[in-house]
Design an enzyme around this catalytic site. Structure first.
Site, mmCIF file in Angstrom:
data_model
loop_
_atom_site.group_PDB
_atom_site.id
_atom_site.type_symbol
_atom_site.label_atom_id
_atom_site.label_comp_id
_atom_site.label_asym_id
_atom_site.label_seq_id
_atom_site.Cartn_x
_atom_site.Cartn_y
_atom_site.Cartn_z
ATOM 1 N N ASN A 91 0.848 -1.191 0.000
ATOM 2 C CA ASN A 91 0.000 0.000 0.000
ATOM 3 C C ASN A 91 0.886 1.245 0.000
ATOM 4 O O ASN A 91 2.118 1.133 0.065
ATOM 5 C CB ASN A 91 -0.978 -0.018 1.182
ATOM 6 C CG ASN A 91 -0.264 -0.027 2.516
ATOM 7 O OD1 ASN A 91 0.414 0.939 2.870
ATOM 8 N ND2 ASN A 91 -0.393 -1.110 3.257
ATOM 9 N N ASP B 259 -5.832 -9.137 12.663
ATOM 10 C CA ASP B 259 -5.909 -7.723 13.051
ATOM 11 C C ASP B 259 -5.062 -7.580 14.319
ATOM 12 O O ASP B 259 -5.436 -8.083 15.381
ATOM 13 C CB ASP B 259 -7.363 -7.313 13.297
ATOM 14 C CG ASP B 259 -7.467 -5.800 13.518
ATOM 15 O OD1 ASP B 259 -6.686 -5.256 14.345
ATOM 16 O OD2 ASP B 259 -8.294 -5.160 12.851
ATOM 17 N N ILE B 260 -3.912 -6.921 14.176
ATOM 18 C CA ILE B 260 -2.941 -6.872 15.274
ATOM 19 C C ILE B 260 -3.567 -6.244 16.513
ATOM 20 O O ILE B 260 -3.520 -6.811 17.603
ATOM 21 C CB ILE B 260 -1.665 -6.110 14.835
ATOM 22 C CG1 ILE B 260 -1.046 -6.817 13.622
ATOM 23 C CG2 ILE B 260 -0.668 -6.015 15.990
ATOM 24 C CD1 ILE B 260 0.133 -6.083 12.998
ATOM 25 N N PHE C 231 -4.357 4.178 14.224
ATOM 26 C CA PHE C 231 -4.538 5.185 13.188
ATOM 27 C C PHE C 231 -5.681 4.719 12.292
ATOM 28 O O PHE C 231 -5.879 3.518 12.123
ATOM 29 C CB PHE C 231 -3.260 5.332 12.340
ATOM 30 C CG PHE C 231 -2.345 6.418 12.832
ATOM 31 C CD1 PHE C 231 -1.716 6.304 14.060
ATOM 32 C CD2 PHE C 231 -2.110 7.556 12.061
ATOM 33 C CE1 PHE C 231 -0.872 7.294 14.528
ATOM 34 C CE2 PHE C 231 -1.269 8.562 12.515
ATOM 35 C CZ PHE C 231 -0.649 8.431 13.747
#
Ligand code: C5P
Length: 397
Positions: free
Chosen positions: A209, A304-305, A322
């Site tokens: 990304n 998902d950490i 974030f």
């Protein structure tokens, strides 16, 4: 309002002190100007008085309004002092503690840091006396903003031009920030993730990304400047800020493992990384060959950490995420804050041109569990990082 004592000594560059005064006023500084008698030949006290919106000080024997002592009253409440421009003569006097006018007398009475921005002819700059004075000044803890090279007022080409006024203002602010925040996070351990993850498709290709890692690296620098012990888990090949321990990773899985390893000792985790939500379900062991057929790649969700940390975190840890969004910024960020069990989420609209991904600037809204806690318009990622770290430092138990 931070307060600067601006000394102006008598070189042709003295006229640039007017621009500096005006710039610093716009950036929220109170500017107290003291001029040497020679400086008044190059720029009028009236100019600097008008721009600084306060009395300009010139004469040590001026009667103060009350019964105070001029040079002692002048140093009260100062955050910083700067002499712009500093002539060879002024530098020599300050280096040797000579106090024969209001400016040099005031500088001898200073209790705050001093910055000098010298400007002079190259021969004067290079003279062994000036160079020895420079070393002496540095050994006294004076900060120097070295002159630039170029065409000088006398027509010579060489070193000696006053540094760019904006650079001088930035240096003044940076030194002020450093002093203001030094040791605010002393003894704290801060964990920061940065950059976009890269999920391999085959040995040469990956899904990635546009995250550059600049925001995360700026956060690590700001935390280290405040005295924290900082671990930066990063996918970016940007320079690692001084005093920061870097853990290089590439994929979401590697980032998860690194975060899980370092979280137990951390007081604050800021997940600024753009972690992939999906990865190729299968990584080809050889480079995928080109063919005329359409290629379909099956994707599977990544862990998902932040969500996996939810049951592991301690209540005394501060966890910040974030949210990069292209639409409905606040509602989306709010939902993520709740779903991931965060203390704060920093939301930025990545559809706005000129900010966010790859840019050096950002504009963010910070949400906590009681709603919006800050809303900052466009500023450098460094400035945003400074403000974020101050906000988190205030909230650490
Ligand atoms: O859900 P979304 O990816 O938009 O959430 C963004 C926040 O969650 C960021 O702080 C990011 O670092 C974190 N994240 C994560 N694990 C993922 C995806 C995002 O911790 N797999």
């Amino acid at each position: 309002m931070p307060t600067l004592l601006l000394g102006v000594s008598g070189g042709i560059a003295a006229y640039k002190s007017a621009d500096l005064t005006s710039l610093l006023r716009k950036r929220g500084w109170e500017v107290r100007v003291v001029m040497t008698p020679a400086a008044t030949q190059f720029v009028t006290p009236l100019t600097l008085q008008t721009l600084s919106r306060q009395k300009v000080h010139l004469d040590p024997f001026d009667l103060p309004a009350d019964s105070g002592v001029a040079h002692i009253d002048l140093v009260k409440g100062l955050d910083l002092a700067a002499v712009v421009p500093a002539t060879a003569n002024l530098m020599a006097k300050v280096a040797h503690g000579i106090a024969d006018d209001l400016l040099t007398t005031t500088l001898l009475a200073l209790r705050c840091p001093l910055i000098l921005a010298p400007a002079m002819n190259s021969a004067m700059w290079e003279h062994p006396a000036t160079q020895a004075n420079l070393r002496l000044l540095e050994s006294h803890g004076v900060s120097l903003i070295p002159p630039a090279s170029g065409e000088l007022a006398c027509g010579d080409i060489g070193i000696g031009k006053l540094a760019d006024v904006e650079e001088i203002a930035n240096r003044i602010e940076a030194l002020h920030q450093k002093r203001l925040h030094a040791n605010r996070l002393h003894g704290r351990r801060v964990l920061i993730t940065a950059g976009g993850t890269r999920e391999p498709l085959d040995p040469v290709r990956y899904l990635g990304n546009r995250s550059s890692g600049k925001m995360g690296h700026a956060l690590a620098a700001a935390a280290a400047m405040r005295g924290a012990e900082v671990t930066l888990i990063t996918t970016a090949s940007l320079p690692v800020p001084p005093g920061v321990g870097a853990v290089p990773v590439a994929t979401a899985q590697e980032m998860l493992e690194a975060v899980q390893k370092h979280l137990p000792g951390a007081d604050l985790l800021v997940m600024a990384a753009a972690v992939a939500d999906y990865r190729p379900a299968r990584v080809a062991s050889q480079k995928i060959k080109k063919s005329d057929e359409a290629l379909t790649i099956a994707l599977e969700p990544t862990p998902d950490i932040l969500a996996t940390l939810r049951p592991l975190r301690r209540p005394d840890q501060l966890i910040v995420g974030f949210a990069a969004e292209t639409d409905s910024l606040i509602p989306h960020a709010q939902r993520k804050l709740e779903r991931k069990g965060l203390d704060f989420i920093v939301a930025n609209d990545v559809s706005r041109p000129g900010i966010g991904f790859e840019s050096d600037e950002n504009a963010v809204t910070v949400l906590g569990n009681d709603g919006v806690v800050a809303n900052w318009e466009v500023a450098s990622k460094q400035a945003i990082a400074e403000r974020l770290l101050d906000l988190f430092a205030d909230r650490l138990p």
